[in-house]
Structures are given as structure tokens and as C-alpha cells.
Write a protein that holds these residues in place. Sequence first.
Motif, short mmCIF file in Angstrom:
data_model
loop_
_atom_site.label_atom_id
_atom_site.label_comp_id
_atom_site.label_asym_id
_atom_site.label_seq_id
_atom_site.Cartn_x
_atom_site.Cartn_y
_atom_site.Cartn_z
N GLU A 181 10.68 -4.22 -25.12
CA GLU A 181 9.99 -4.80 -23.77
C GLU A 181 9.54 -3.76 -22.62
N ILE A 182 8.33 -4.25 -22.05
CA ILE A 182 7.82 -3.49 -20.97
C ILE A 182 7.88 -3.95 -19.92
N ASN A 183 8.31 -3.63 -18.69
CA ASN A 183 8.36 -4.15 -17.35
C ASN A 183 7.99 -2.96 -16.31
N ILE A 184 6.90 -2.89 -15.61
CA ILE A 184 6.62 -2.18 -14.95
C ILE A 184 6.15 -2.80 -13.24
N ASP A 185 6.74 -2.32 -12.54
CA ASP A 185 6.84 -2.79 -10.97
C ASP A 185 5.99 -1.73 -10.23
N LEU A 186 4.75 -1.86 -9.57
CA LEU A 186 4.08 -0.99 -8.68
C LEU A 186 4.33 -1.31 -7.38
N THR A 187 4.58 -0.55 -6.56
CA THR A 187 4.89 -0.75 -5.04
C THR A 187 4.10 0.33 -4.25
N GLY A 188 3.24 -0.48 -3.36
CA GLY A 188 2.53 0.32 -2.25
C GLY A 188 2.56 -0.22 -1.02
N LYS A 189 1.33 -0.63 -0.52
CA LYS A 189 1.48 -1.31 0.86
C LYS A 189 0.52 -2.54 0.82
N GLY A 190 0.76 -3.50 1.46
CA GLY A 190 -0.14 -4.47 1.84
C GLY A 190 -0.75 -4.52 2.87
N GLY A 191 -1.81 -5.31 3.16
CA GLY A 191 -2.67 -5.27 4.37
C GLY A 191 -3.91 -6.20 4.29
N HIS A 192 -4.42 -6.19 5.38
CA HIS A 192 -5.74 -7.13 5.44
C HIS A 192 -6.83 -6.63 4.52
N ALA A 193 -7.51 -7.53 4.02
CA ALA A 193 -8.82 -7.34 3.10
C ALA A 193 -9.74 -6.38 3.68
N ALA A 194 -9.81 -6.41 5.01
CA ALA A 194 -11.02 -5.89 5.61
C ALA A 194 -10.46 -4.52 6.06
N TYR A 195 -9.13 -4.07 5.91
CA TYR A 195 -8.99 -2.84 6.55
C TYR A 195 -8.31 -2.12 5.17
N ILE A 243 -4.57 -7.70 0.67
CA ILE A 243 -4.59 -6.61 -0.16
C ILE A 243 -3.00 -6.60 -0.79
N ALA A 244 -2.74 -6.51 -2.06
CA ALA A 244 -1.42 -6.66 -2.67
C ALA A 244 -0.70 -5.49 -2.65
N GLY A 245 0.54 -5.38 -1.94
CA GLY A 245 1.14 -4.35 -1.86
C GLY A 245 2.47 -4.17 -3.20
N HIS A 246 1.97 -5.16 -4.04
CA HIS A 246 3.11 -5.14 -5.25
C HIS A 246 2.47 -5.67 -6.45
N ALA A 247 2.58 -5.21 -7.53
CA ALA A 247 2.00 -5.53 -8.78
C ALA A 247 3.21 -5.41 -9.96
N ARG A 248 3.22 -6.48 -10.68
CA ARG A 248 4.11 -6.44 -12.06
C ARG A 248 3.58 -6.82 -13.23
N HIS A 273 3.87 7.91 -14.19
CA HIS A 273 4.25 9.24 -13.32
C HIS A 273 2.93 9.50 -12.75
N GLY A 274 1.86 9.57 -13.74
CA GLY A 274 0.31 9.94 -13.21
C GLY A 274 -0.07 8.78 -12.08
N ILE A 275 0.18 7.63 -12.51
CA ILE A 275 -0.44 6.59 -11.50
C ILE A 275 0.29 6.97 -10.09
N GLU A 276 1.73 6.99 -10.11
CA GLU A 276 2.27 7.26 -8.97
C GLU A 276 1.84 8.72 -7.96
N LEU A 277 1.34 9.67 -8.87
CA LEU A 277 0.92 10.74 -8.04
C LEU A 277 -0.58 10.34 -7.69
N SER A 278 -1.48 9.77 -8.47
CA SER A 278 -2.91 9.50 -8.18
C SER A 278 -2.97 8.39 -7.05
N TYR A 279 -2.02 7.39 -6.93
CA TYR A 279 -2.37 6.33 -6.07
C TYR A 279 -1.10 6.31 -4.83
N ASN A 280 -0.36 7.68 -4.85
CA ASN A 280 0.70 7.50 -3.79
C ASN A 280 1.23 6.37 -3.75
N CYS A 281 2.14 5.94 -5.00
CA CYS A 281 2.74 4.68 -4.99
C CYS A 281 3.95 4.77 -5.46
#
Length: 380
Positions: A181-195, A243-248, A273-281
Motif C-alpha cells: 500500500e502507498i500513502n503519500i502526503d505532500l505539504t506546502g503552503k495554502g493561499g489565495h488563488a490570485a496570489y 490554493i491547496a497547501g496539502h495533497a494526499r 525526494h526529488g519532488i521535495e527538492l523541486s517544489y520546496n515542500c
Amino acid sequence: MAEINLIDIRRHLHQIPELALHENQTHDYLLHIIGSFNQENVTISGIEALPTAILVRIQGSNPKRTIGYRTDIDALPIEEKTNLPFSSTHPGIMHACGHDVHMTVALGILHYFTEHQPKDNLVFFFQPAEESESGGRLAYEANAFSGTFKIDEFYGLHDNPSLPAGSIGCRMGTLFAGTTEINIDLTGKGGHAAYPQNANDMVVAAAQLINQVQTIISRSIDPIQSGVITLGKIEAGTIRNVIAGHARIEGTIRGLTQSMIELIDQRLKDICHGIELSYNCKVDLELNQGGYYPVENNSALTKDFIHFMKNNSDVDFIETKPAMTGEDFGYLLSQIPGTMFWLGVGDDSSLHTATLTPDESAIDKGVNAITSFLENRMKE
């Protein structure tokens, strides 16, 4: 030999399906049936860490080995739609994988050898929690197969609706894939769609991760071999202009060898690991295999099994292809050499469906084929 009605037993078991680690009624009924057999050479035991499990040992007359036979006893959270007069009496639960047939065949084999003492020792393992919770691994880690219950070689079957009723199917190598089973949680920063410059969008990061994962099978795996990655669920965001600050992301890996699964696991870790580096998340990857290893049949034992079945005029033997379904007997076979095989039950419905209706004529044929094989095995 005292007679038992295997059809009645199967139908009763079908009416009392229970989920993994909760097979209490099933456990008690099995003990009732086993207790009605000749007890002269029989020892019955439990497993403290796995209360619904049952171990039954038959002392051999001149043992050179101890042969194990395993059957699973749990059911699935499926509402039955067969309209059979012996349908499940437990709402929302059904023997939709045929474990009622598995148990009945095991009881038939056990009954035969209580009346005809085997040459070698036999251990029957009535295993809880195959569908989930890795009951086979739990039993092994609880040292269930030690002392007088130590097993030298292990056998077990799975019913197959696509094969003719009573036929035996098997193959050298892998019968069932291993699963993770695969579970992946991506955590960044949410915000307004216009910014977007003030946020870190995890929908975009998740999309890129999903695209890259698709290259693992096509570019990292030998095309002659087989592997599958399916990402079947994704959740992100709450509303269109935020803008979503989290995805699963949730999914599954299937592979025909343990080394294949471990290679896929590593490539998935690299991509995360590459996504972490590329997207600073932050990317948290959870891989859960439990006991669902590939069912890799032992070469020597399986060659012997296939040779016997092919040359038994009473058996319809079919050489089968590997299946991408999972089975936790794979873990036991990674620790103890053995063979898993198919018993055909000739049905139009597939496993894990609400209309599965195995052909009960397969039960006696399965018992006869397996008892004949075991008696032949004991001569060697």
C-alpha cells in the motif's frame, strides 16, 4: 471411516462470515467439527497472540518430516447478493473470496488423516486475517511454527472461479504477486488563488509526482518482468479559489518477486525526494507491505507437486499464469518452503464480488486430489 457432510459444513461456514481478527463464531464452529473427528493421534492448539487461529497436529506413524497445510478463515466487508438459501446471516459481510470452500477442503483432508494415520506428521493451520492484517505473518512472528508445530514444508490452495470445478492449477515460480500500500502526503503552503507567489501549490506538486511515478514501470523495470503501480485516490483542496497547501495520494504496488517490489519502492522514494527538492515542500511516503509478499513457490516442491497432479488420471491439471492479486501465504513461503495452488470452482462471478457462487462439486475433488498428493509425498 466415519462420514462427514462437507457440503453442509461449507454452507454453515458460508452463513457465518467474519472479518479479520474477529472470526470468533467461525473459530468455535471449526473447533466443534474438528473435535468430532478421531482424536487418537491429534493435538489441537491455539496461538495466544492470535486468538481465532487454530493449529491441529497429527502424529505420523514413521515421520521423516512435518508437512503443513494452511487455510484462511476470514471474510470480506461485502453485502451478499447471491440469493442462496444459505446466504450470509451477517449483514455487510460475505465469504466473497471462497474461504468457506478453503476451510471445508482443509477439514476434509484433516478428517481423512485422522482416520488414516499419515506416515509423516501433519500440521493444519486455520489462519485468521488473510484479507487484511497479515495473519500469516502475525502467526509466524508469534513463533506458532516451533517445537512440535515446526513445519518443514507448507501447502495451501486458493479457489479460482475461472477454472473448471475441481481442477488443480499451479505453476513454477510466482503464483500471486506481492502487494504494498502507498500513502503519500505532500505539504506546502495554502493561499489565495490570485496570489500564487505567496503560496506553495500541492496540486501542482502532486500532479508532477503522479506523472513521474508512471515512468517507474516503463523506464526502470525490465519489460520482460512484471510490476504495477496504481495511484487510485487523490485528495487536495477545499474550494476552487484557494490554493491547496496539502495533497494526499493513495495507491498500490504489485510485483511478482520481492526484489521487484523493493526496486519499485526505492524508485518511488527517489521520486518523492526529488519532488521535495523541486517544489520546496515536504513529502511523507508510507509503504505498507505487511505480510503480503509474492507467493513464490519453492522450485523442488512445486516440481514434485505438478508432476504428481499431471500424472494423476483423476485430476484435471491446468498450468496457470501468475496473477496480480495478493495473498499473505507469500510471507509464510518466504520463511518456509512450500507450494500454493489453485482449486477451480467454475463460476461466472469473480473473486471479491457479491455474487460469487462456487461450484460445490469442487470440494470433494479437491480433498481427493490433495490427500492423494500428500500420501504420495510421504513415500518419498
